[in-house]
Write a protein that holds these residues in place. Structure first.
Motif, short mmCIF file in Angstrom:
data_model
loop_
_atom_site.label_atom_id
_atom_site.label_comp_id
_atom_site.label_asym_id
_atom_site.label_seq_id
_atom_site.Cartn_x
_atom_site.Cartn_y
_atom_site.Cartn_z
N TRP A 83 0.82 -1.20 0.00
CA TRP A 83 0.00 0.00 0.00
C TRP A 83 0.86 1.26 0.00
O TRP A 83 0.58 2.22 -0.72
N GLU A 84 1.93 1.26 0.79
CA GLU A 84 2.82 2.43 0.84
C GLU A 84 3.50 2.66 -0.50
O GLU A 84 3.72 3.80 -0.91
N ASN A 85 3.82 1.59 -1.21
CA ASN A 85 4.41 1.73 -2.55
C ASN A 85 3.42 2.38 -3.52
O ASN A 85 3.80 3.19 -4.37
N ILE A 86 2.15 2.03 -3.38
CA ILE A 86 1.11 2.65 -4.22
C ILE A 86 1.00 4.13 -3.90
O ILE A 86 0.92 4.98 -4.80
N CYS A 87 1.03 4.47 -2.60
CA CYS A 87 0.94 5.88 -2.19
C CYS A 87 2.13 6.69 -2.70
O CYS A 87 1.99 7.84 -3.12
N ILE A 88 3.31 6.08 -2.66
CA ILE A 88 4.52 6.77 -3.17
C ILE A 88 4.37 7.03 -4.66
O ILE A 88 4.69 8.12 -5.15
N GLN A 89 3.88 6.03 -5.37
CA GLN A 89 3.68 6.17 -6.82
C GLN A 89 2.71 7.29 -7.12
O GLN A 89 2.94 8.12 -8.02
N ILE A 90 1.62 7.36 -6.38
CA ILE A 90 0.62 8.40 -6.60
C ILE A 90 1.18 9.77 -6.22
O ILE A 90 0.93 10.77 -6.91
N SER A 91 1.96 9.84 -5.14
CA SER A 91 2.58 11.11 -4.73
C SER A 91 3.53 11.63 -5.80
O SER A 91 3.64 12.84 -6.02
N ASN A 92 4.22 10.72 -6.48
CA ASN A 92 5.15 11.12 -7.54
C ASN A 92 4.44 11.75 -8.72
O ASN A 92 5.05 12.45 -9.54
N LEU A 93 3.13 11.52 -8.80
CA LEU A 93 2.36 12.09 -9.91
C LEU A 93 2.32 13.61 -9.84
O LEU A 93 2.08 14.28 -10.85
N SER A 94 2.55 14.17 -8.65
CA SER A 94 2.52 15.63 -8.51
C SER A 94 3.60 16.28 -9.37
O SER A 94 3.53 17.46 -9.70
N LEU A 95 4.62 15.50 -9.75
CA LEU A 95 5.69 16.02 -10.60
C LEU A 95 5.30 15.96 -12.08
O LEU A 95 6.01 16.52 -12.92
N SER A 96 4.21 15.28 -12.37
CA SER A 96 3.83 15.09 -13.78
C SER A 96 2.39 15.44 -14.06
O SER A 96 1.82 14.98 -15.06
N THR A 97 1.77 16.25 -13.21
CA THR A 97 0.34 16.54 -13.38
C THR A 97 0.02 17.18 -14.73
O THR A 97 -1.08 17.00 -15.25
N SER A 98 0.98 17.93 -15.28
CA SER A 98 0.74 18.60 -16.57
C SER A 98 0.63 17.59 -17.71
O SER A 98 0.11 17.92 -18.77
N TYR A 99 1.14 16.39 -17.48
CA TYR A 99 1.15 15.38 -18.54
C TYR A 99 0.25 14.19 -18.22
O TYR A 99 0.34 13.16 -18.88
N ILE A 100 -0.60 14.34 -17.21
CA ILE A 100 -1.49 13.27 -16.83
C ILE A 100 -2.92 13.63 -17.22
O ILE A 100 -3.37 14.75 -17.00
N HIS A 101 -3.62 12.69 -17.82
CA HIS A 101 -5.01 12.93 -18.19
C HIS A 101 -5.81 13.22 -16.91
O HIS A 101 -5.66 12.51 -15.91
N PRO A 102 -6.64 14.27 -16.93
CA PRO A 102 -7.40 14.65 -15.72
C PRO A 102 -8.20 13.51 -15.10
O PRO A 102 -8.28 13.39 -13.88
N LYS A 103 -8.80 12.66 -15.93
CA LYS A 103 -9.58 11.54 -15.41
C LYS A 103 -8.69 10.58 -14.63
O LYS A 103 -9.09 10.04 -13.59
#
Length: 216
Positions: free
Chosen positions: A141-161
């Motif tokens: 679960w913590e690995n999943i949370c880390i992965q999701i937290s890393n998304l903050s560095l790529s929000t401009s390139y992530i589909h909003p959905k």
């Protein structure tokens, strides 16, 4: 000079004046036409420049959309794999096997094992120590949370959905974090069966969204 000469001279002067007037009007009209033509040419040049700029921007937008699609699908695949691993761990260590996936079956599934039992996943190869089911689930679960937290560095390139779904996963799975509380006396996951069932449904959403974005 008699009267006839004066009349003829007058006619000549009037004709000359009229000719000058007409010529002047022609020159003025030509000047206006040249000015309008010049303005039209400048306007056409600007239109061509705008069209060229629009094509360049459209090309850049399409390139960004391609990158957004690639990056989004990459994250969807990675988190989907980790979410599946979380469910498969619960399923493989439970003594109860379920066929239908609903809230009641998950309650049974989550009650079917001891959180303190040892798994076959090593903590350290050198010390030959193994995770308990509690620590393994928490680690996943913590690995999943880390992965999701890393998304903050790529929000401009992530589909909003996709980004919205990732945030829902983190929010919905927050109760799992209680597993790291050493004072927690729960020996099974029955208390969190609703959480894990919702997480399972979100895992399926990841799969559907990946298919949807891949079809763009």
């Amino acid at each position: 000079m008699n009267g006839n000469h004066i009349i003829v001279l007058g006619i000549i002067i009037i004709a000359f004046g009229t000719g000058l007037t007409i010529y002047g009007q022609q020159l003025l009209s030509k000047s206006e036409n040249d000015k309008i033509l010049s303005q039209n040419n400048n306007f056409l040049e600007k239109i061509k420049k705008y069209q060229k700029d629009i094509k360049i921007k459209d090309k850049k937008i399409k390139e960004l959309e391609k990158w957004e699609k690639k990056i989004t699908i990459k994250y969807l695949e990675e988190i989907h794999i980790q979410m599946n691993s979380l469910y498969e761990t619960i399923s493989s260590y439970s003594k109860f096997k379920i066929e239908s996936k609903n809230i009641e079956s998950f309650k049974k599934l989550c009650k079917g094992f001891n959180l303190n039992q040892k798994t076959n996943i090593r903590i350290s190869v050198n010390k030959n120590t193994y995770h308990s089911l509690r620590s393994l689930l928490l680690l996943k679960w913590e690995n999943i949370c880390i992965q999701i937290s890393n998304l903050s560095l790529s929000t401009s390139y992530i589909h909003p959905k996709a980004y919205e779904l990732f945030l829902r996963i983190r929010e919905k799975g927050e109760p799992i974090s209680i597993l790291k509380n050493t004072k927690n006396s729960n020996k099974d996951l029955e208390s969190w069966h609703e959480t894990f069932y919702e997480m399972y449904k979100l895992t399926n959403e990841l799969k559907k969204l990946k298919k949807e974005i891949n079809s763009y």
